[in-house]
Design a protein around this motif. Structure first.
Motif, PDB file in Angstrom:
ATOM      1  N   MET A   1      -7.849  -0.033   8.399  1.00 43.73           N
ATOM      2  CA  MET A   1      -7.328  -1.021   7.442  1.00 43.73           C
ATOM      3  C   MET A   1      -6.271  -1.902   8.087  1.00 43.73           C
ATOM      4  O   MET A   1      -6.300  -3.122   7.935  1.00 43.73           O
ATOM      5  N   PHE A   2      -5.333  -1.285   8.793  1.00 44.13           N
ATOM      6  CA  PHE A   2      -4.240  -2.067   9.364  1.00 44.13           C
ATOM      7  C   PHE A   2      -4.700  -2.931  10.534  1.00 44.13           C
ATOM      8  O   PHE A   2      -4.189  -4.035  10.724  1.00 44.13           O
ATOM      9  N   LEU A   3      -5.662  -2.469  11.302  1.00 51.29           N
ATOM     10  CA  LEU A   3      -6.235  -3.345  12.333  1.00 51.29           C
ATOM     11  C   LEU A   3      -6.908  -4.551  11.685  1.00 51.29           C
ATOM     12  O   LEU A   3      -6.810  -5.675  12.186  1.00 51.29           O
ATOM     13  N   THR A   4      -7.573  -4.316  10.553  1.00 52.97           N
ATOM     14  CA  THR A   4      -8.216  -5.411   9.825  1.00 52.97           C
ATOM     15  C   THR A   4      -7.179  -6.400   9.311  1.00 52.97           C
ATOM     16  O   THR A   4      -7.327  -7.616   9.486  1.00 52.97           O
ATOM     17  N   THR A   5      -6.132  -5.893   8.656  1.00 47.33           N
ATOM     18  CA  THR A   5      -5.131  -6.814   8.111  1.00 47.33           C
ATOM     19  C   THR A   5      -4.389  -7.547   9.224  1.00 47.33           C
ATOM     20  O   THR A   5      -4.038  -8.715   9.057  1.00 47.33           O
ATOM     21  N   LEU A   6      -4.186  -6.890  10.357  1.00 47.08           N
ATOM     22  CA  LEU A   6      -3.536  -7.589  11.471  1.00 47.08           C
ATOM     23  C   LEU A   6      -4.426  -8.698  12.028  1.00 47.08           C
ATOM     24  O   LEU A   6      -3.920  -9.699  12.534  1.00 47.08           O
ATOM     25  N   SER A   7      -5.746  -8.556  11.895  1.00 46.61           N
ATOM     26  CA  SER A   7      -6.639  -9.621  12.354  1.00 46.61           C
ATOM     27  C   SER A   7      -6.428 -10.901  11.549  1.00 46.61           C
ATOM     28  O   SER A   7      -6.713 -11.994  12.028  1.00 46.61           O
ATOM     29  N   LEU A  38       5.975 -16.680   5.556  1.00 50.30           N
ATOM     30  CA  LEU A  38       6.223 -15.446   4.799  1.00 50.30           C
ATOM     31  C   LEU A  38       4.980 -14.559   4.785  1.00 50.30           C
ATOM     32  O   LEU A  38       5.084 -13.337   4.906  1.00 50.30           O
ATOM     33  N   LEU A  39       3.799 -15.161   4.659  1.00 45.71           N
ATOM     34  CA  LEU A  39       2.564 -14.397   4.700  1.00 45.71           C
ATOM     35  C   LEU A  39       2.394 -13.717   6.053  1.00 45.71           C
ATOM     36  O   LEU A  39       2.043 -12.535   6.130  1.00 45.71           O
ATOM     37  N   GLY A  40       2.661 -14.448   7.120  1.00 46.23           N
ATOM     38  CA  GLY A  40       2.560 -13.872   8.460  1.00 46.23           C
ATOM     39  C   GLY A  40       3.541 -12.728   8.666  1.00 46.23           C
ATOM     40  O   GLY A  40       3.206 -11.699   9.269  1.00 46.23           O
ATOM     41  N   GLN A  41       4.746 -12.882   8.165  1.00 42.62           N
ATOM     42  CA  GLN A  41       5.737 -11.809   8.264  1.00 42.62           C
ATOM     43  C   GLN A  41       5.284 -10.582   7.480  1.00 42.62           C
ATOM     44  O   GLN A  41       5.445  -9.442   7.929  1.00 42.62           O
ATOM     45  N   PHE A  42       4.693 -10.814   6.302  1.00 42.98           N
ATOM     46  CA  PHE A  42       4.152  -9.723   5.495  1.00 42.98           C
ATOM     47  C   PHE A  42       3.066  -8.980   6.278  1.00 42.98           C
ATOM     48  O   PHE A  42       3.007  -7.748   6.273  1.00 42.98           O
ATOM     49  N   LEU A  43       2.196  -9.703   6.958  1.00 39.92           N
ATOM     50  CA  LEU A  43       1.126  -9.082   7.727  1.00 39.92           C
ATOM     51  C   LEU A  43       1.659  -8.336   8.944  1.00 39.92           C
ATOM     52  O   LEU A  43       1.158  -7.262   9.288  1.00 39.92           O
ATOM     53  N   LEU A  44       2.679  -8.879   9.579  1.00 40.70           N
ATOM     54  CA  LEU A  44       3.225  -8.287  10.804  1.00 40.70           C
ATOM     55  C   LEU A  44       3.753  -6.878  10.578  1.00 40.70           C
ATOM     56  O   LEU A  44       3.671  -6.033  11.461  1.00 40.70           O
ATOM     57  N   LYS A  45       4.251  -6.573   9.379  1.00 43.16           N
ATOM     58  CA  LYS A  45       4.768  -5.228   9.100  1.00 43.16           C
ATOM     59  C   LYS A  45       3.668  -4.181   9.230  1.00 43.16           C
ATOM     60  O   LYS A  45       3.948  -3.002   9.382  1.00 43.16           O
ATOM     61  N   ASP A  46       2.415  -4.598   9.208  1.00 45.30           N
ATOM     62  CA  ASP A  46       1.328  -3.639   9.353  1.00 45.30           C
ATOM     63  C   ASP A  46       1.276  -3.022  10.747  1.00 45.30           C
ATOM     64  O   ASP A  46       0.618  -2.000  10.938  1.00 45.30           O
ATOM     65  N   THR A  47       1.985  -3.608  11.721  1.00 44.60           N
ATOM     66  CA  THR A  47       2.080  -2.952  13.031  1.00 44.60           C
ATOM     67  C   THR A  47       2.817  -1.620  12.888  1.00 44.60           C
ATOM     68  O   THR A  47       2.448  -0.629  13.514  1.00 44.60           O
ATOM     69  N   VAL A  48       3.844  -1.591  12.053  1.00 41.09           N
ATOM     70  CA  VAL A  48       4.603  -0.358  11.817  1.00 41.09           C
ATOM     71  C   VAL A  48       3.740   0.646  11.050  1.00 41.09           C
ATOM     72  O   VAL A  48       3.701   1.832  11.377  1.00 41.09           O
ATOM     73  N   LEU A  49       3.028   0.163  10.037  1.00 37.83           N
ATOM     74  CA  LEU A  49       2.154   1.041   9.265  1.00 37.83           C
ATOM     75  C   LEU A  49       1.005   1.580  10.121  1.00 37.83           C
ATOM     76  O   LEU A  49       0.565   2.718   9.947  1.00 37.83           O
ATOM     77  N   LEU A  50       0.539   0.777  11.066  1.00 40.58           N
ATOM     78  CA  LEU A  50      -0.485   1.236  12.005  1.00 40.58           C
ATOM     79  C   LEU A  50       0.040   2.419  12.816  1.00 40.58           C
ATOM     80  O   LEU A  50      -0.640   3.444  12.963  1.00 40.58           O
ATOM     81  N   CYS A  63       4.714  10.425   3.205  1.00 41.33           N
ATOM     82  CA  CYS A  63       4.862  10.050   1.782  1.00 41.33           C
ATOM     83  C   CYS A  63       4.974   8.539   1.625  1.00 41.33           C
ATOM     84  O   CYS A  63       4.367   7.964   0.716  1.00 41.33           O
ATOM     85  N   ALA A  64       5.737   7.902   2.502  1.00 39.36           N
ATOM     86  CA  ALA A  64       5.902   6.448   2.416  1.00 39.36           C
ATOM     87  C   ALA A  64       4.586   5.729   2.711  1.00 39.36           C
ATOM     88  O   ALA A  64       4.236   4.763   2.027  1.00 39.36           O
ATOM     89  N   LEU A  65       3.862   6.191   3.710  1.00 36.41           N
ATOM     90  CA  LEU A  65       2.581   5.573   4.047  1.00 36.41           C
ATOM     91  C   LEU A  65       1.605   5.713   2.886  1.00 36.41           C
ATOM     92  O   LEU A  65       0.982   4.726   2.456  1.00 36.41           O
ATOM     93  N   ALA A  66       1.476   6.924   2.358  1.00 31.52           N
ATOM     94  CA  ALA A  66       0.561   7.144   1.240  1.00 31.52           C
ATOM     95  C   ALA A  66       0.981   6.315   0.025  1.00 31.52           C
ATOM     96  O   ALA A  66       0.137   5.685  -0.622  1.00 31.52           O
ATOM     97  N   THR A  67       2.276   6.287  -0.275  1.00 32.14           N
ATOM     98  CA  THR A  67       2.765   5.533  -1.430  1.00 32.14           C
ATOM     99  C   THR A  67       2.489   4.047  -1.278  1.00 32.14           C
ATOM    100  O   THR A  67       2.023   3.393  -2.221  1.00 32.14           O
ATOM    101  N   ASN A  68       2.759   3.496  -0.104  1.00 32.24           N
ATOM    102  CA  ASN A  68       2.496   2.078   0.138  1.00 32.24           C
ATOM    103  C   ASN A  68       1.022   1.747  -0.067  1.00 32.24           C
ATOM    104  O   ASN A  68       0.676   0.773  -0.737  1.00 32.24           O
ATOM    105  N   ILE A  69       0.154   2.553   0.511  1.00 29.98           N
ATOM    106  CA  ILE A  69      -1.286   2.272   0.420  1.00 29.98           C
ATOM    107  C   ILE A  69      -1.772   2.435  -1.019  1.00 29.98           C
ATOM    108  O   ILE A  69      -2.534   1.601  -1.528  1.00 29.98           O
ATOM    109  N   LEU A  70      -1.334   3.500  -1.693  1.00 30.67           N
ATOM    110  CA  LEU A  70      -1.742   3.717  -3.086  1.00 30.67           C
ATOM    111  C   LEU A  70      -1.259   2.584  -3.986  1.00 30.67           C
ATOM    112  O   LEU A  70      -2.014   2.080  -4.827  1.00 30.67           O
TER     113      LEU A  70
END
Length: 156
Positions: free
Chosen positions: A100-106, A126-138, A21-28
């Motif tokens: 998507m998350f592999l792309t954003t991590l790039s 702050l932007l880099g930290q925002f992107l780094l959270k995509d490791t968890v979403l991956l 639910c959290a993954l779907a909600t975040n992406i939506l």
């Protein structure tokens, strides 16, 4: 009273549901934001510095590209959420999220604004930290993909 194994299975099931639910909600939610002007502006440094997106952005424009990304994210999030009705489609959505998350991590490698200037490559802005959270979403996308494939059962 249930056994410890029963309780851990129940907890795992709750955790999986919360994760999906959290993954779907975040992406939506993030996909819906792609239609806002400020999000188009926020994404500019990422898209213009990316070899994957810079040419596409130049061809279709920032706003159309963001809308295309938003529609894609809304589709992926919807598929992930569809597991109870369509587990195979949900697995496809989860694998789409992996991409998507592999792309954003790039963007960590391609966007200079992802790092603090003058503090080395490991000093994230702050932007880099925002992107780094995509490791968890991956990781979440990989787990929901496996769970959906298991729910779908073997193909006949």
């Amino acid at each position: 009273m249930g056994t410890r194994h029963d309780r851990t299975d129940d907890l795992a099931a709750v955790g999986s549901s919360v994760l999906r639910c959290a993954l779907a909600t975040n992406i939506l939610w993030i996909g819906a934001l792609k239609f806002k002007r400020y999000e188009v502006e926020n994404d500019e440094p990422l898209l213009t510095s990316s070899p994957l997106f810079a040419r596409l952005r130049a061809r279709v424009g920032a706003q159309k590209l963001n809308r295309l990304i938003g529609v894609t994210e809304i589709g992926v999030g919807s598929l992930i959420a569809a597991k109870p009705l369509a587990p195979r489609a949900s697995a496809i959505g989860s694998f789409g999220a992996v991409g998507m998350f592999l792309t954003t991590l790039s963007f960590l490698a391609t966007t200079s604004e992802a790092r603090q200037k003058g503090h080395g490559i490991l000093s994230l802005s702050l932007l880099g930290q925002f992107l780094l959270k995509d490791t968890v979403l991956l990781g979440a996308a990989l787990l929901t993909a496996v769970e959906s494939l298991r729910a779908a059962g073997p193909r006949e």
